[in-house]
Design a protein around this motif. Structure first.
Motif, PDB file in Angstrom:
ATOM      1  N   GLN A   8      -4.634   8.925  -8.578  1.00 43.82           N
ATOM      2  CA  GLN A   8      -5.648   7.929  -8.857  1.00 43.82           C
ATOM      3  C   GLN A   8      -4.358   7.040  -8.915  1.00 43.82           C
ATOM      4  N   PHE A   9      -3.608   6.843  -7.566  1.00 43.12           N
ATOM      5  CA  PHE A   9      -3.546   5.634  -7.201  1.00 43.12           C
ATOM      6  C   PHE A   9      -2.933   5.899  -5.915  1.00 43.12           C
ATOM      7  N   ASP A  10      -4.607   4.954  -5.506  1.00 49.15           N
ATOM      8  CA  ASP A  10      -4.887   5.463  -4.043  1.00 49.15           C
ATOM      9  C   ASP A  10      -3.685   3.802  -2.945  1.00 49.15           C
ATOM     10  N   THR A  11      -3.542   4.294  -2.058  1.00 49.84           N
ATOM     11  CA  THR A  11      -3.217   3.560  -0.863  1.00 49.84           C
ATOM     12  C   THR A  11      -3.906   3.525  -0.119  1.00 49.84           C
ATOM     13  N   PHE A  12      -3.609   2.119   0.954  1.00 45.08           N
ATOM     14  CA  PHE A  12      -4.550   1.770   2.163  1.00 45.08           C
ATOM     15  C   PHE A  12      -4.281   1.772   3.552  1.00 45.08           C
ATOM     16  N   SER A  13      -4.491   2.076   4.800  1.00 36.05           N
ATOM     17  CA  SER A  13      -4.514   1.696   5.714  1.00 36.05           C
ATOM     18  C   SER A  13      -5.645   0.324   6.463  1.00 36.05           C
ATOM     19  N   GLY A  14      -4.635  -0.225   6.725  1.00 39.88           N
ATOM     20  CA  GLY A  14      -6.043  -1.092   7.732  1.00 39.88           C
ATOM     21  C   GLY A  14      -6.091  -2.342   7.268  1.00 39.88           C
ATOM     22  N   ILE A  15      -5.515  -2.115   6.633  1.00 43.11           N
ATOM     23  CA  ILE A  15      -5.043  -4.225   5.605  1.00 43.11           C
ATOM     24  C   ILE A  15      -3.304  -4.173   4.665  1.00 43.11           C
ATOM     25  N   ASN A  16      -3.393  -5.035   5.153  1.00 43.22           N
ATOM     26  CA  ASN A  16      -1.691  -5.787   4.551  1.00 43.22           C
ATOM     27  C   ASN A  16      -1.797  -6.105   3.212  1.00 43.22           C
ATOM     28  N   TYR A  17      -1.127  -5.527   1.885  1.00 43.16           N
ATOM     29  CA  TYR A  17      -1.606  -6.756   0.587  1.00 43.16           C
ATOM     30  C   TYR A  17       0.029  -6.175  -0.463  1.00 43.16           C
ATOM     31  N   ARG A  18      -0.183  -7.259  -0.828  1.00 46.90           N
ATOM     32  CA  ARG A  18       1.480  -7.147  -2.482  1.00 46.90           C
ATOM     33  C   ARG A  18       0.659  -6.978  -3.382  1.00 46.90           C
ATOM     34  N   ILE A  19       1.577  -5.824  -4.081  1.00 45.69           N
ATOM     35  CA  ILE A  19       0.921  -5.707  -5.563  1.00 45.69           C
ATOM     36  C   ILE A  19       1.671  -5.855  -6.165  1.00 45.69           C
ATOM     37  N   ASP A  20       1.333  -7.025  -7.425  1.00 41.50           N
ATOM     38  CA  ASP A  20       2.905  -8.530  -8.589  1.00 41.50           C
ATOM     39  C   ASP A  20       1.971  -6.753  -9.998  1.00 41.50           C
ATOM     40  N   PRO A  21       2.753  -6.005 -10.282  1.00 47.70           N
ATOM     41  CA  PRO A  21       2.650  -5.245 -11.901  1.00 47.70           C
ATOM     42  C   PRO A  21       2.556  -6.169 -12.807  1.00 47.70           C
ATOM     43  N   THR A  22       3.055  -7.295 -12.413  1.00 47.03           N
ATOM     44  CA  THR A  22       3.494  -8.151 -13.631  1.00 47.03           C
ATOM     45  C   THR A  22       2.161  -9.035 -14.087  1.00 47.03           C
ATOM     46  N   GLN A  23       1.372  -9.040 -13.307  1.00 47.42           N
ATOM     47  CA  GLN A  23      -0.307  -9.994 -13.350  1.00 47.42           C
ATOM     48  C   GLN A  23      -1.125  -8.720 -14.267  1.00 47.42           C
ATOM     49  N   PRO A  24      -2.248 -10.088 -14.921  1.00 49.06           N
ATOM     50  CA  PRO A  24      -3.200  -8.739 -15.066  1.00 49.06           C
ATOM     51  C   PRO A  24      -3.641  -7.922 -14.265  1.00 49.06           C
ATOM     52  N   ILE A  25      -4.442  -6.784 -14.741  1.00 47.05           N
ATOM     53  CA  ILE A  25      -5.083  -6.011 -14.052  1.00 47.05           C
ATOM     54  C   ILE A  25      -6.714  -7.332 -13.281  1.00 47.05           C
ATOM     55  N   GLY A  26      -7.068  -7.185 -12.208  1.00 53.34           N
ATOM     56  CA  GLY A  26      -7.740  -8.120 -11.756  1.00 53.34           C
ATOM     57  C   GLY A  26      -6.791  -9.077 -10.884  1.00 53.34           C
ATOM     58  N   LYS A  27      -5.470  -9.611 -11.558  1.00 49.01           N
ATOM     59  CA  LYS A  27      -5.044 -10.477 -10.882  1.00 49.01           C
ATOM     60  C   LYS A  27      -3.988  -9.885 -10.290  1.00 49.01           C
ATOM     61  N   ARG A  28      -3.929  -8.499  -9.732  1.00 49.43           N
ATOM     62  CA  ARG A  28      -2.405  -8.319  -9.222  1.00 49.43           C
ATOM     63  C   ARG A  28      -1.879  -7.560  -7.784  1.00 49.43           C
ATOM     64  N   VAL A  29      -3.903  -7.815  -7.320  1.00 51.33           N
ATOM     65  CA  VAL A  29      -3.437  -7.952  -5.251  1.00 51.33           C
ATOM     66  C   VAL A  29      -3.223  -8.981  -4.751  1.00 51.33           C
ATOM     67  N   GLN A  30      -2.784  -9.176  -3.698  1.00 54.78           N
ATOM     68  CA  GLN A  30      -3.375 -10.200  -3.080  1.00 54.78           C
ATOM     69  C   GLN A  30      -3.269  -9.733  -1.369  1.00 54.78           C
ATOM     70  N   THR A  31      -4.348  -9.935  -0.841  1.00 47.98           N
ATOM     71  CA  THR A  31      -4.276  -9.196   0.192  1.00 47.98           C
ATOM     72  C   THR A  31      -4.314  -9.989   1.819  1.00 47.98           C
ATOM     73  N   ILE A  32      -3.801  -9.890   2.936  1.00 45.52           N
ATOM     74  CA  ILE A  32      -3.352 -11.331   3.488  1.00 45.52           C
ATOM     75  C   ILE A  32      -3.877 -10.658   5.131  1.00 45.52           C
TER      76      ILE A  32
END
Length: 586
Positions: A490-514
């Protein structure tokens, strides 16, 4: 034509002799064995105390201590191990597959179909179960094409009599109990294995089909009805209604005396995963007062439901005095005869696993795949994108081939805590030759490859859903950032984009794509058929977003890619395109 009537009848008359005023009927069950038959780990090349050779020894003990008994298999039997991978390969030859001999020797009385029975198509399903003497169950599955009718051999229910010759008040008499068995499976197989099942079968609601089959079993004379359900219950929630995990709703049907369930690989009674559901007692093993068992996976446990019948002298009849449910763990004891019987297929599996297909210049490990990018995961991403690039090159007229292309892959066998890391409980392929066994270890399911087109907004939801597998941790323990209750698939990783995950944030605001994703932009994401058809409930995926479905399994794509690389093998440099924020490097 290999076919049974949908109107099931009385079969398998067996007689026993006891001398008692109480009689125990024992229902034994296995579920989610996933091809673990031999008690051997083909990846570590060591024996292990699980698999049917161990379960069989426990079954013999449990049979001996009951007056009468039945043994039931509850699905997901023929997929999930190197042994079953060998069986699939052997099915292309005239080799006799070992499954029928295995089930017949263990004296299974019925086999319920699970979702993974359909992973390789109906023709293979027919071949795998050819010669099995036990009836095959599924009340909510109906063959609609001539091809399906030729290859499916199942019925909605069966009634099996067990007769005991006993002495009551010094009077000899015979007591017969008719046990009805009703089988169901998740309707979602029409999504997960649509490429095999579309236009061939119909799958209806488990509740509607089970109710009809229970009534049919009663009309056929069943004294006791057992629901054999390859489905579980929603976890950690008070809402028990779910079309895939449907046991909570099924347990409320009239006419059911006991339940065998599975699909979720849990142990019931014994787990607290269902404690928020009303009318579920995880200590006693009851659902709405009905005894129920879920015997884990890989043959590590045996589910046992006991009915104790007592002779009521005043009424001169036998009545149910008590019912109970339990799960029994296997031990190191093995069934020697069954082990010997499986030996030829075991040796063939060992040889099958050692076939080299290429090489890698660097180790491919999934140890830290839940915490950072790894070459093992990158290899799968690269293979998926390579495969689709070839297809897109020759089909450039298709609109989706011109969209930004991504790959989504989950680590199936990654370490999830310090203990699994220390014990080597993760995929690890050394630098050098890569074998078929290595590929099977790296990608453990027979998924096929699909392409879905989703918007940037949907892709954000997908990323956020994956980020639920992480949690806020502490700097001293990298594993504390990982939620081990959420499985690695249930933990998909992605290739083709760059991103950061901040687990301290609520779901919906954890991932920042660059750079940031454009909500309106369309993306072509290469993933597996399970996810593309809604498996895991990710980002609204339900099969309608699929623009291409490959006929090839991803395992075979990895093999083809490795061979395409040639003598140089896999020599990619790790692309660290994602990271978990708020943790120091470990």
């Amino acid at each position: 034509m290999w076919y049974r009537s949908l109107i099931a009848g009385i079969c398998c008359m067996t007689s026993y002799t006891v001398s008692a005023e109480s009689i125990t009927l024992r229902i034994m069950a296995t579920s989610d064995v996933h091809g673990h038959f031999t008690g051997y780990n083909y990846f570590t090349r060591e024996r292990e105390s699980k698999g049917l050779v161990h379960t069989a020894a426990l079954i013999d003990q449990q049979r001996a201590s009951a007056d009468i008994s039945l043994l039931i298999e509850n699905g997901d039997l023929i997929q999930g191990s190197p042994f079953t991978d060998y069986m699939v390969a052997a099915a292309t030859s005239e080799t006799q597959l070992p499954l029928a001999e295995l089930l017949n020797r263990m004296q299974y009385d019925a086999v319920n179909l699970g979702n993974h029975e359909f992973n390789y198509g109906l023709e293979y399903l027919s071949r795998a179960y050819s010669g099995v003497s036990a009836p095959i169950l599924s009340a909510n599955l109906t063959a609609t094409s001539e091809f399906a009718k030729q290859h499916l051999n199942h019925q909605p229910f069966v009634v099996i009599p067990r007769t005991v010759s006993t002495s009551v008040d010094d009077t000899a008499q015979a007591f017969t109990v008719n046990i009805g068995l009703v089988g169901v499976l998740p309707p979602q197989i029409m999504q997960w294995d649509a490429h095999h099942l579309r236009n061939h079968v119909n799958v209806e609601s488990m509740v509607a089909a089970a109710q009809r089959a229970v009534e049919g079993a009663r009309q056929a004379g069943a004294d006791v009805v057992i629901l054999v359900a390859h489905t579980g219950m929603p976890k950690q929630t008070s809402n028990g209604q779910d079309s895939e995990q449907g046991v909570w709703g099924l347990a409320q049907l009239d006419g059911i005396d006991a339940i065998i369930f599975g699909h979720q690989h849990e142990i019931f009674p014994g787990t607290d995963s269902y404690d928020l559901l009303a009318h579920v007692n995880s200590e006693k093993g009851t659902i709405f007062g009905i005894p129920a068992v879920q015997p884990g996976l890989h043959g590590e446990y045996l589910g046992v439901i006991d009915f104790v019948f007592h002779y009521a002298a005043a009424e001169k009849r036998w009545v149910v005095k008590s019912k109970s449910a339990s799960v029994k763990p296997v031990t190191a004891e093995r069934d020697g005869e069954l082990t010997a019987q499986l030996e030829p297929a075991h040796r063939a599996t060992l040889a099958f696993m050692q076939q080299a297909i290429g090489q890698t210049q660097a180790p491919l490990s999934q140890e830290y795949a839940r915490l950072e990018p790894t070459l093992a995961m990158q290899f799968i991403h690269d293979a998926q994108l390579w495969y689709i690039e070839r297809y897109a090159h020759t089909n450039a007229e298709l609109a989706w081939t011109n969209l930004p292309r991504l790959s989504a892959v989950a680590p199936f066998h990654a370490a999830i805590n310090e203990a699994t890391s220390a014990n080597g409980a993760y995929t690890a392929i050394e630098a050098g030759p890569v074998t078929l066994g290595d590929i099977g270890d790296l990608y453990r399911y027979p998924n096929t490859l699909d392409v879905v087109v989703v918007s940037g907004a949907n892709l954000k939801q997908w990323l956020e859903q994956s980020a639920k597998a992480l949690q806020s941790g502490n700097q001293d323990d990298p594993w504390s950032w990982l939620d081990s209750e959420i499985p690695s698939y249930q933990f998909d990783t992605f290739s083709g984009i760059n991103y950061r995950i901040d687990p301290t944030q609520p779901i919906g605001k954890r991932v920042q794509t660059i750079p940031a994703l454009n909500d309106e932009q369309q993306y072509a994401v290469v993933t597996n058929n399970y996810r593309a058809n809604g498996g895991g409930d990710f980002a609204g995926l339900n099969g309608k977003q699929i623009v291409y479905s490959s006929p090839d399994q991803i395992q075979h794509i990895l093999i083809e890619y490795m061979r395409w690389l040639g003598e140089e093998g896999y020599a990619a440099t790790l692309n660290k395109n994602w990271e978990i924020e708020k943790q120091e490097r470990y």
